[in-house]
Scaffold this motif. Structure first.
Motif, short mmCIF file in Angstrom:
data_model
loop_
_atom_site.label_atom_id
_atom_site.label_comp_id
_atom_site.label_asym_id
_atom_site.label_seq_id
_atom_site.Cartn_x
_atom_site.Cartn_y
_atom_site.Cartn_z
N GLN A 140 0.83 -1.20 0.00
CA GLN A 140 0.00 0.00 0.00
C GLN A 140 0.86 1.25 0.00
OE1 GLN A 140 -2.99 -0.06 3.04
NE2 GLN A 140 -3.78 1.97 2.55
N ARG A 141 2.04 1.15 0.52
CA ARG A 141 2.92 2.32 0.61
C ARG A 141 3.75 2.52 -0.66
NH1 ARG A 141 7.36 3.51 5.46
NH2 ARG A 141 8.10 5.51 4.66
N TYR A 142 4.29 1.42 -1.19
CA TYR A 142 5.23 1.55 -2.30
C TYR A 142 4.63 1.23 -3.67
CZ TYR A 142 8.59 1.75 1.52
OH TYR A 142 9.26 2.09 2.67
N GLY A 143 3.47 0.59 -3.69
CA GLY A 143 2.83 0.31 -4.96
C GLY A 143 2.36 -1.13 -5.08
N THR A 144 1.43 -1.35 -6.00
CA THR A 144 0.87 -2.68 -6.19
C THR A 144 0.39 -2.85 -7.62
OG1 THR A 144 -0.80 -4.23 -5.40
CG2 THR A 144 -1.43 -1.92 -5.47
N ASP A 145 0.37 -4.10 -8.09
CA ASP A 145 -0.24 -4.38 -9.38
C ASP A 145 -1.68 -4.83 -9.12
OD1 ASP A 145 -0.01 -6.97 -8.46
OD2 ASP A 145 1.60 -7.53 -9.85
N CYS A 146 -2.39 -5.21 -10.18
CA CYS A 146 -3.82 -5.49 -10.04
C CYS A 146 -4.09 -6.69 -9.14
CB CYS A 146 -4.46 -5.68 -11.41
SG CYS A 146 -3.83 -7.11 -12.34
N SER A 147 -3.39 -7.79 -9.37
CA SER A 147 -3.64 -8.98 -8.55
C SER A 147 -3.13 -8.80 -7.13
CB SER A 147 -3.00 -10.21 -9.20
OG SER A 147 -1.61 -10.03 -9.37
N GLY A 148 -2.05 -8.04 -6.96
CA GLY A 148 -1.55 -7.76 -5.62
C GLY A 148 -2.56 -6.98 -4.80
N PHE A 149 -3.20 -6.00 -5.43
CA PHE A 149 -4.24 -5.22 -4.77
C PHE A 149 -5.41 -6.10 -4.35
CE2 PHE A 149 -8.37 -3.11 -5.80
CZ PHE A 149 -8.49 -2.37 -4.64
N VAL A 150 -5.88 -6.94 -5.26
CA VAL A 150 -7.03 -7.81 -4.97
C VAL A 150 -6.71 -8.78 -3.84
CG1 VAL A 150 -8.53 -9.62 -5.89
CG2 VAL A 150 -8.02 -7.59 -7.27
N THR A 151 -5.54 -9.41 -3.90
CA THR A 151 -5.19 -10.39 -2.86
C THR A 151 -5.06 -9.72 -1.49
OG1 THR A 151 -2.84 -10.16 -3.42
CG2 THR A 151 -4.05 -11.97 -4.45
N ARG A 152 -4.49 -8.53 -1.45
CA ARG A 152 -4.33 -7.84 -0.18
C ARG A 152 -5.68 -7.45 0.42
NH1 ARG A 152 0.25 -5.16 1.53
NH2 ARG A 152 -1.13 -4.54 3.25
N VAL A 153 -6.58 -6.94 -0.41
CA VAL A 153 -7.90 -6.53 0.09
C VAL A 153 -8.67 -7.74 0.61
CG1 VAL A 153 -10.17 -5.63 -0.58
CG2 VAL A 153 -8.09 -4.44 -1.30
N PHE A 154 -8.65 -8.84 -0.12
CA PHE A 154 -9.39 -10.02 0.33
C PHE A 154 -8.79 -10.60 1.61
CE2 PHE A 154 -11.92 -9.77 -3.30
CZ PHE A 154 -12.93 -10.71 -3.23
N LYS A 155 -7.50 -10.49 1.77
CA LYS A 155 -6.87 -10.96 3.00
C LYS A 155 -7.24 -10.06 4.16
CE LYS A 155 -4.11 -13.81 5.19
NZ LYS A 155 -4.46 -15.23 5.33
N GLU A 156 -7.23 -8.76 3.93
CA GLU A 156 -7.54 -7.80 4.99
C GLU A 156 -9.00 -7.87 5.42
OE1 GLU A 156 -6.45 -3.99 3.50
OE2 GLU A 156 -4.33 -4.48 3.29
#
Length: 234
Positions: free
Chosen positions: A120-136
């Protein structure tokens, strides 16, 4: 003569002591301010204490709570929260949507794009964003790439998408190359090259043309949504 003079001075000192009031002192002999009259002191507090909740010495409320007041306070907080998410994400909310998901997406909006990352601080690609949100939000660990992610979801018709479903994109007959999280009103959250995490519409020419399918993560039970929502993404 000397004794007479001493007697006179002692008498004068005694007489003067009656004309000067000595300040009150506490047990240690330190001068104190005079106490306020009881009537005046009591008159300052009834209005404050009348509506003051009973509390413990630590300051935590322990008195009875009016259920109607508690419900009204919760509704007011929810209204403000949903209004903020609606303004930030550009959505028309029914105040029944998943607040945790909306909050997580809101927190990620503006994160720069970075291929292969999910920070979230340094950047994310599309799948990285989706996986992080679903985990959170849901505590669910998804596959890391959009293509592998698609193999684990239940495909749903475009007309039946709900908030929290995943939307997948591909160019022509090529492989899936992009994924986002469907919100509502035909809008979805994703991390796009050049924009980072943002909100886009499936009605936009590029995304409408390259939209491939919608998928539902089966561990999540979708909330019921108005029938009008089912066709909004057409």
């Amino acid at each position: 003569m000397k004794n007479s003079l001493l007697y006179c001075l002692a008498a004068a000192s005694l007489a003067l002591s009656f004309f000067f009031e000595r300040p009150a002192t506490d047990a240690s002999g330190t001068a104190c301010a005079p106490a306020a009259p009881a009537v005046a002191e009591a008159s300052l507090f009834p209005a404050l204490l009348e509506n003051e909740p009973e509390s413990t010495p630590a300051g935590t409320a322990k008195g009875p709570v009016n259920p109607a007041d508690a419900l009204a306070a919760t509704a007011a907080r929810d209204s403000i929260t949903y209004h903020y998410y609606a303004q930030t994400l550009g959505l028309h909310l029914d105040y029944t949507e998943d607040k945790d998901l909306l909050q997580a997406v809101t927190n990620w909006v503006g994160t720069p794009y970075s291929y292969g990352s999910n920070s979230q601080r340094y950047g994310t690609d599309c799948s990285g964003f989706v996986t992080r949100v679903f985990k959170e939000v849901y505590g669910i660990t998804l596959k890391r790439s959009s293509r592998s992610m698609f193999t684990t979801v239940k495909r749903v018709p475009r007309k039946e998408m709900h908030t929290g479903d995943l939307v997948f994109f591909r160019r022509g007959r090529g492989p899936i190359y992009h994924v986002g999280i469907y919100l509502k009103d035909g809008k979805f959250a994703h991390s796009a090259c050049g924009k980072g995490v943002t909100i886009s519409s499936l009605r936009e020419g590029y995304y409408n043309h390259n939209f491939y399918a919608a998928g539902r993560v089966m561990a999540i039970e979708p909330a019921a949504e108005p029938a009008a929502e089912l066709a909004v993404a057409q």
